[in-house]
Design a protein around this motif. Structure first.
Motif, PDB file in Angstrom:
ATOM      1  N   GLU A  23       5.045  -8.354  -5.972  1.00 24.96           N
ATOM      2  CA  GLU A  23       6.067  -7.495  -5.357  1.00 24.96           C
ATOM      3  C   GLU A  23       7.436  -7.727  -5.983  1.00 24.96           C
ATOM      4  OE1 GLU A  23       6.306  -7.493  -1.088  1.00 24.96           O
ATOM      5  OE2 GLU A  23       4.135  -7.313  -0.886  1.00 24.96           O
ATOM      6  N   LYS A  24       7.814  -8.993  -6.160  1.00 24.17           N
ATOM      7  CA  LYS A  24       9.110  -9.306  -6.767  1.00 24.17           C
ATOM      8  C   LYS A  24       9.196  -8.766  -8.190  1.00 24.17           C
ATOM      9  CE  LYS A  24      10.031 -13.403  -3.998  1.00 24.17           C
ATOM     10  NZ  LYS A  24      10.066 -14.862  -3.984  1.00 24.17           N
ATOM     11  N   LEU A  25       8.146  -8.968  -8.959  1.00 26.99           N
ATOM     12  CA  LEU A  25       8.126  -8.444 -10.328  1.00 26.99           C
ATOM     13  C   LEU A  25       8.241  -6.924 -10.339  1.00 26.99           C
ATOM     14  CD1 LEU A  25       5.379 -10.479 -12.226  1.00 26.99           C
ATOM     15  CD2 LEU A  25       7.768 -10.221 -12.892  1.00 26.99           C
ATOM     16  N   ALA A  26       7.442  -6.283  -9.504  1.00 27.97           N
ATOM     17  CA  ALA A  26       7.420  -4.818  -9.470  1.00 27.97           C
ATOM     18  C   ALA A  26       8.773  -4.252  -9.062  1.00 27.97           C
ATOM     19  CB  ALA A  26       6.316  -4.321  -8.538  1.00 27.97           C
ATOM     20  N   LEU A  27       9.400  -4.872  -8.078  1.00 26.94           N
ATOM     21  CA  LEU A  27      10.719  -4.408  -7.647  1.00 26.94           C
ATOM     22  C   LEU A  27      11.758  -4.597  -8.742  1.00 26.94           C
ATOM     23  CD1 LEU A  27      10.779  -5.621  -3.938  1.00 26.94           C
ATOM     24  CD2 LEU A  27      10.935  -3.256  -4.735  1.00 26.94           C
ATOM     25  N   ARG A  28      11.714  -5.724  -9.394  1.00 28.17           N
ATOM     26  CA  ARG A  28      12.705  -6.019 -10.437  1.00 28.17           C
ATOM     27  C   ARG A  28      12.502  -5.149 -11.674  1.00 28.17           C
ATOM     28  NH1 ARG A  28      14.449 -11.816 -11.420  1.00 28.17           N
ATOM     29  NH2 ARG A  28      16.284 -11.053 -10.371  1.00 28.17           N
ATOM     30  N   LEU A  29      11.230  -4.909 -12.050  1.00 29.58           N
ATOM     31  CA  LEU A  29      10.934  -4.196 -13.287  1.00 29.58           C
ATOM     32  C   LEU A  29      10.622  -2.716 -13.090  1.00 29.58           C
ATOM     33  CD1 LEU A  29       8.650  -6.917 -14.926  1.00 29.58           C
ATOM     34  CD2 LEU A  29      11.086  -6.520 -15.353  1.00 29.58           C
ATOM     35  N   GLY A  30      10.498  -2.290 -11.839  1.00 31.91           N
ATOM     36  CA  GLY A  30      10.118  -0.901 -11.571  1.00 31.91           C
ATOM     37  C   GLY A  30       8.672  -0.623 -11.946  1.00 31.91           C
ATOM     38  N   SER A  31       7.829  -1.625 -11.805  1.00 29.67           N
ATOM     39  CA  SER A  31       6.417  -1.516 -12.198  1.00 29.67           C
ATOM     40  C   SER A  31       5.569  -0.860 -11.121  1.00 29.67           C
ATOM     41  CB  SER A  31       5.830  -2.908 -12.461  1.00 29.67           C
ATOM     42  OG  SER A  31       6.602  -3.627 -13.378  1.00 29.67           O
ATOM     43  N   GLU A  32       4.502  -0.239 -11.559  1.00 31.22           N
ATOM     44  CA  GLU A  32       3.469   0.260 -10.647  1.00 31.22           C
ATOM     45  C   GLU A  32       2.480  -0.869 -10.405  1.00 31.22           C
ATOM     46  OE1 GLU A  32      -0.211   3.472 -10.474  1.00 31.22           O
ATOM     47  OE2 GLU A  32       1.171   3.513 -12.165  1.00 31.22           O
ATOM     48  N   ILE A  33       2.043  -1.020  -9.172  1.00 28.25           N
ATOM     49  CA  ILE A  33       1.033  -2.021  -8.822  1.00 28.25           C
ATOM     50  C   ILE A  33      -0.292  -1.300  -8.640  1.00 28.25           C
ATOM     51  CG2 ILE A  33       0.294  -3.765  -7.156  1.00 28.25           C
ATOM     52  CD1 ILE A  33       3.275  -4.040  -6.355  1.00 28.25           C
ATOM     53  N   LEU A  34      -1.304  -1.775  -9.329  1.00 32.41           N
ATOM     54  CA  LEU A  34      -2.652  -1.234  -9.184  1.00 32.41           C
ATOM     55  C   LEU A  34      -3.549  -2.336  -8.639  1.00 32.41           C
ATOM     56  CD1 LEU A  34      -4.738   1.024  -9.571  1.00 32.41           C
ATOM     57  CD2 LEU A  34      -5.077   0.169 -11.911  1.00 32.41           C
ATOM     58  N   LEU A  35      -4.005  -2.150  -7.401  1.00 33.41           N
ATOM     59  CA  LEU A  35      -4.912  -3.111  -6.780  1.00 33.41           C
ATOM     60  C   LEU A  35      -6.339  -2.787  -7.191  1.00 33.41           C
ATOM     61  CD1 LEU A  35      -3.394  -3.099  -3.186  1.00 33.41           C
ATOM     62  CD2 LEU A  35      -2.954  -4.735  -5.033  1.00 33.41           C
ATOM     63  N   LEU A  36      -7.146  -3.825  -7.364  1.00 31.12           N
ATOM     64  CA  LEU A  36      -8.544  -3.645  -7.748  1.00 31.12           C
ATOM     65  C   LEU A  36      -9.428  -4.498  -6.856  1.00 31.12           C
ATOM     66  CD1 LEU A  36     -10.799  -2.667  -9.740  1.00 31.12           C
ATOM     67  CD2 LEU A  36     -10.300  -4.735 -11.068  1.00 31.12           C
ATOM     68  N   TYR A  37     -10.393  -3.856  -6.232  1.00 30.55           N
ATOM     69  CA  TYR A  37     -11.464  -4.577  -5.531  1.00 30.55           C
ATOM     70  C   TYR A  37     -12.737  -4.337  -6.325  1.00 30.55           C
ATOM     71  CZ  TYR A  37     -15.175  -5.716  -2.307  1.00 30.55           C
ATOM     72  OH  TYR A  37     -16.307  -6.256  -1.744  1.00 30.55           O
TER      73      TYR A  37
END
Length: 148
Positions: A23-37
């Motif tokens: 979350e911290k990385l994504a907020l700082r870098l504007g990244s999309e998070i892709l969860l995988l199960y």
């Protein structure tokens, strides 16, 4: 730098220890998070001479996948409410190959995961899945050691 971050989760609290870091990385870098199960289909492996109700097993499997989808969607919805880009995907076994394949196919520039360390003495430092990904991945990998 990292436009898309792939986060493999198995539904356990140990696997979720990576989430605050992501979350911290994504907020700082504007990244999309892709969860995988990754669905390992272990419930379809039978013992010798084991007799099962196949329809019941299939129904249980579908219910489990639907529960995992709801689990992942709840996290995605939470991030969407914070204007963060996020999504999820269901992969299929073997787990390490599914993680690497998803990273490649989805263009994830970083794979971030926690290490459970439950895979035996030789893999206790990283965990068997994390060690497998570490040995085969062709992109940056962030591993956070889960605390028991």
């Amino acid at each position: 730098m990292y436009k898309k971050i792939l986060v493999p989760l198995d539904g356990s609290p140990l696997a979720e220890t990576i989430l605050p870091h992501v979350e911290k990385l994504a907020l700082r870098l504007g990244s999309e998070i892709l969860l995988l199960y990754v669905d390992d289909n272990a419930d379809f492996l039978l013992e010798r001479d084991e007799v099962v109700d196949v329809n019941s097993r299939i129904a249980e499997h579908r219910q489990r996948i639907e529960a995992k989808k709801a689990y992942l969607q709840a996290m995605v919805d939470k991030w969407h409410a914070r204007d963060m880009a996020a999504g999820y995907q269901i992969g299929h076994a073997p787990v390490v190959a599914a993680i690497i394949d998803c990273a490649t196919q989805q263009g994830a520039e970083l794979v971030a995961m926690s290490s459970h360390g439950l895979g035996g003495a030789e893999k206790a430092f990283y965990g068997s899945v994390a060690a497998g990904v570490l040995n085969r991945i062709d992109r940056p990998l962030l591993i956070v050691r889960a605390q028991f």
